[in-house]
Design an enzyme around this catalytic site. Structure first.
Site, mmCIF file in Angstrom:
data_model
loop_
_atom_site.group_PDB
_atom_site.id
_atom_site.type_symbol
_atom_site.label_atom_id
_atom_site.label_comp_id
_atom_site.label_asym_id
_atom_site.label_seq_id
_atom_site.Cartn_x
_atom_site.Cartn_y
_atom_site.Cartn_z
ATOM 1 N N GLY A 159 0.849 -1.188 0.000
ATOM 2 C CA GLY A 159 0.000 0.000 0.000
ATOM 3 C C GLY A 159 0.883 1.236 0.000
ATOM 4 N NE ARG A 160 -2.647 6.631 -0.995
ATOM 5 C CZ ARG A 160 -3.899 6.160 -1.043
ATOM 6 N NH1 ARG A 160 -4.304 5.323 -0.102
ATOM 7 N NH2 ARG A 160 -4.716 6.512 -2.016
ATOM 8 C CB ILE A 161 2.965 2.426 4.775
ATOM 9 C CG1 ILE A 161 1.978 3.424 5.390
ATOM 10 C CG2 ILE A 161 4.204 2.315 5.664
ATOM 11 C CD1 ILE A 161 1.446 3.011 6.756
ATOM 12 N NE ARG A 181 -5.799 -7.218 0.028
ATOM 13 C CZ ARG A 181 -6.658 -6.346 0.527
ATOM 14 N NH1 ARG A 181 -7.841 -6.773 0.945
ATOM 15 N NH2 ARG A 181 -6.361 -5.076 0.612
ATOM 16 C CB SER A 182 -3.818 -8.078 -6.827
ATOM 17 O OG SER A 182 -4.135 -6.777 -6.366
ATOM 18 N NE ARG A 238 -3.126 -2.882 13.877
ATOM 19 C CZ ARG A 238 -3.400 -1.848 14.652
ATOM 20 N NH1 ARG A 238 -2.655 -1.598 15.700
ATOM 21 N NH2 ARG A 238 -4.407 -1.049 14.391
ATOM 22 C CG ASP A 262 6.884 0.146 16.199
ATOM 23 O OD1 ASP A 262 7.401 0.598 17.247
ATOM 24 O OD2 ASP A 262 5.914 0.701 15.628
ATOM 25 C CD GLU A 267 1.242 -3.373 20.244
ATOM 26 O OE1 GLU A 267 0.663 -2.295 19.968
ATOM 27 O OE2 GLU A 267 2.179 -3.839 19.569
ATOM 28 C CG HIS A 285 2.334 0.184 18.236
ATOM 29 N ND1 HIS A 285 1.247 -0.647 18.323
ATOM 30 C CD2 HIS A 285 2.221 0.799 17.016
ATOM 31 C CE1 HIS A 285 0.500 -0.550 17.229
ATOM 32 N NE2 HIS A 285 1.084 0.341 16.421
#
Length: 323
Positions: A159-161, A181-182, A238, A262, A267, A285
């Protein structure tokens, strides 16, 4: 007036999932009648439940179906965070409740941290700091570390990150491949459909995929074995994405070279076995934890609420709630 209710004269009642960020909470209290869930008795919650039109939470908040079912007037759940896996979005949609989050404003900080964890783990920076402070340098040099520049980077999630991490990695002359996923044909990075194949072809495996049931313990013992004894795992996604016990065993046994983490499964509790490992860099985190970014997240979370209750479209609905 309940002690958990703000003095605002607003007729709009909002349930806060806890005492939220001090950058977010004052905005909420100035604009809405706030009720803090963690400070309400069951009787008090039952009393205010028919009035609650909004929920405000953090990326770690749990907003289950049974809570939303108690709130017949609920219209919106606003999460201050990009992750919203604690929200039962399917139940929200069934109840015609909009869910929003705060994407994009934290891309740079999370990507920066991912690169920082890669460097810290591979070049042993925290261990080197401890080495100097402990007065060990005069006795001899530290063991040699691993070079990061020119290495192979695998990214789980693009994604963007993920794209921001990839762009930073290019400055280190790293080759970048990813799984998702694609594939995204518009990106100049190799798409590898198989996670095992990506791990096997990576020196650094960075996780930036959403949490939730679909990715729970996605990184398991076979993936870690494929990453191999010279490979490093970095998790800025996560804690649920990694089988933490399998990771601990892989680190203890030398199945992989090290890790930068992180996020954790339970947590803020971190297993003692992880704490005991020198080859692991641990952060609490802090992916988005800069003043500028947390302010931007708080503002966006508030503005989603404000827009909705002003009769305007929300700014950043979660993907499942987008038209």
């Amino acid at each position: 007036m309940s002690p958990t209710q703000a003095p605002s004269a607003s007729p709009i009642h909002v349930l806060s999932m806890g005492r939220l960020s001090p950058l977010f909470m004052p905005q909420l209290q100035a604009a809405f009648r706030i009720h803090v869930l963690t400070e309400l008795t069951p009787e008090e919650l039952a009393e205010v439940a028919p009035l609650v039109r909004g929920i405000a939470g953090s990326g770690e908040s749990k907003v289950p179906a049974d809570l939303m079912a108690q709130l017949p007037a609920l219209e919106l759940v606003s999460i201050m965070g990009v992750g919203y896996d604690g929200v039962d979005v399917a139940a929200a949609k069934a109840q015609q409740v909009m869910v929003t989050h705060t994407p994009n404003v934290l891309n740079d900080d999370v990507a920066d941290l991912a690169i920082g964890l890669m460097l810290s783990a591979s070049r042993q920076l925290p261990a080197a700091d401890r080495y100097v402070r402990a007065g060990l340098w005069p006795a001899g040099a530290m063991p040699l570390a691993r070079k990061m520049s020119g290495a192979r980077l695998g990214i789980v999630g693009m994604g963007r990150i993920g794209q921001a991490i990839a762009q930073r990695a290019l400055a280190f002359n790293m080759t970048v491949a990813y799984t998702a996923r694609s594939g995204k044909p518009e990106l100049p990075f190799a798409f590898v459909p198989s996670l095992l194949a990506l791990a096997e072809a990576s020196d650094f495996l960075v996780l930036i995929t959403p949490g939730g049931a679909a990715t729970r313990r996605l990184i398991d013992a076979p993936v870690l074995k494929a990453l191999g004894p010279k490979g490093f795992l970095v998790n800025v996604a996560r804690g649920s994405v990694v089988d933490e016990l399998a990771l601990i065993e892989a680190l203890e046994n030398g199945t992989i070279a090290g890790a930068g983490l992180d996020v954790f499964e339970d947590e803020p509790r971190v297993p003692d076995r992880l704490l005991a490992l020198q080859k692991v860099v641990l952060t609490p985190h802090i992916g988005s934890a800069t003043a500028a970014t947390r302010q931007a997240m708080a503002d966006l979370a508030f503005n989603n609420l404000a827009a909705h209750f002003a009769g305007q479209p929300v700014l950043t609905p979660v993907p499942e709630c987008q038209p």
